[in-house]
Write a protein that holds these residues in place. Structure first.
Motif, mmCIF file in Angstrom:
data_model
loop_
_atom_site.group_PDB
_atom_site.id
_atom_site.type_symbol
_atom_site.label_atom_id
_atom_site.label_comp_id
_atom_site.label_asym_id
_atom_site.label_seq_id
_atom_site.Cartn_x
_atom_site.Cartn_y
_atom_site.Cartn_z
ATOM 1 N N UNK A 64 0.604 -1.175 0.130
ATOM 2 C CA UNK A 64 0.089 -0.039 -0.003
ATOM 3 C C UNK A 64 0.706 1.021 0.150
ATOM 4 N N UNK A 65 1.937 1.302 -0.506
ATOM 5 C CA UNK A 65 2.825 2.391 -0.627
ATOM 6 C C UNK A 65 3.305 2.615 -1.963
ATOM 7 N N UNK A 66 3.353 3.815 -2.259
ATOM 8 C CA UNK A 66 4.169 4.185 -3.936
ATOM 9 C C UNK A 66 5.709 3.801 -3.437
ATOM 10 N N UNK A 67 6.242 3.519 -4.747
ATOM 11 C CA UNK A 67 7.727 3.210 -4.895
ATOM 12 C C UNK A 67 8.664 4.151 -4.178
ATOM 13 N N UNK A 68 8.247 5.433 -4.233
ATOM 14 C CA UNK A 68 9.209 6.525 -3.599
ATOM 15 C C UNK A 68 9.102 6.457 -1.857
ATOM 16 N N UNK A 69 8.145 6.225 -1.411
ATOM 17 C CA UNK A 69 7.920 5.995 -0.104
ATOM 18 C C UNK A 69 8.474 4.545 0.242
ATOM 19 N N UNK A 70 8.373 3.484 -0.471
ATOM 20 C CA UNK A 70 9.158 2.342 -0.174
ATOM 21 C C UNK A 70 10.607 2.509 -0.072
ATOM 22 N N UNK A 71 11.082 3.486 -1.065
ATOM 23 C CA UNK A 71 12.730 3.911 -1.049
ATOM 24 C C UNK A 71 12.995 4.667 0.229
ATOM 25 N N UNK A 72 12.065 5.474 0.490
ATOM 26 C CA UNK A 72 12.345 6.477 1.867
ATOM 27 C C UNK A 72 12.312 5.581 3.030
#
Length: 91
Positions: free
Chosen positions: A36-44
């Motif tokens: 349930x997270x965007x790719x950018x949020x996963x990276x952060x």
């Protein structure tokens, strides 16, 4: 400003819950399909060491096991009476 072009998602990805997907390495743009997270949020979150991930020389990847663990980490269990604290007696 032109929109940033995301890397393409590979075709025929195995599901993280399948035997082939357990050790398969997904890019963040591919992992976001199951999370349930965007790719950018996963990276952060990975850079902040908040979620399990594979770090291959400053490049973030997620194994199927990582995706399943992240899902468990953010799963909210229903409240049961056994979890409730006993009420304090009136003084």
């Amino acid at each position: 400003m032109a929109p940033r072009k995301l890397p393409p998602v590979r075709e025929n990805l195995p599901a993280p819950s399948s035997p082939e997907g357990e050790l398969f390495h997904y890019q963040p743009t591919e992992a976001e399909i199951w999370l349930p997270f965007a790719a950018r949020k996963l990276c952060l979150m990975a850079f902040a060491r908040e979620i399990p991930h594979v770090n291959n020389g400053n490049k973030i990847w997620f194994s199927g096991l990582n995706i399943r663990e992240i899902t468990e980490q953010f799963t909210v269990r229903p409240f049961t009476k056994a979890d409730a604290k006993p009420a304090r007696a009136a003084a």
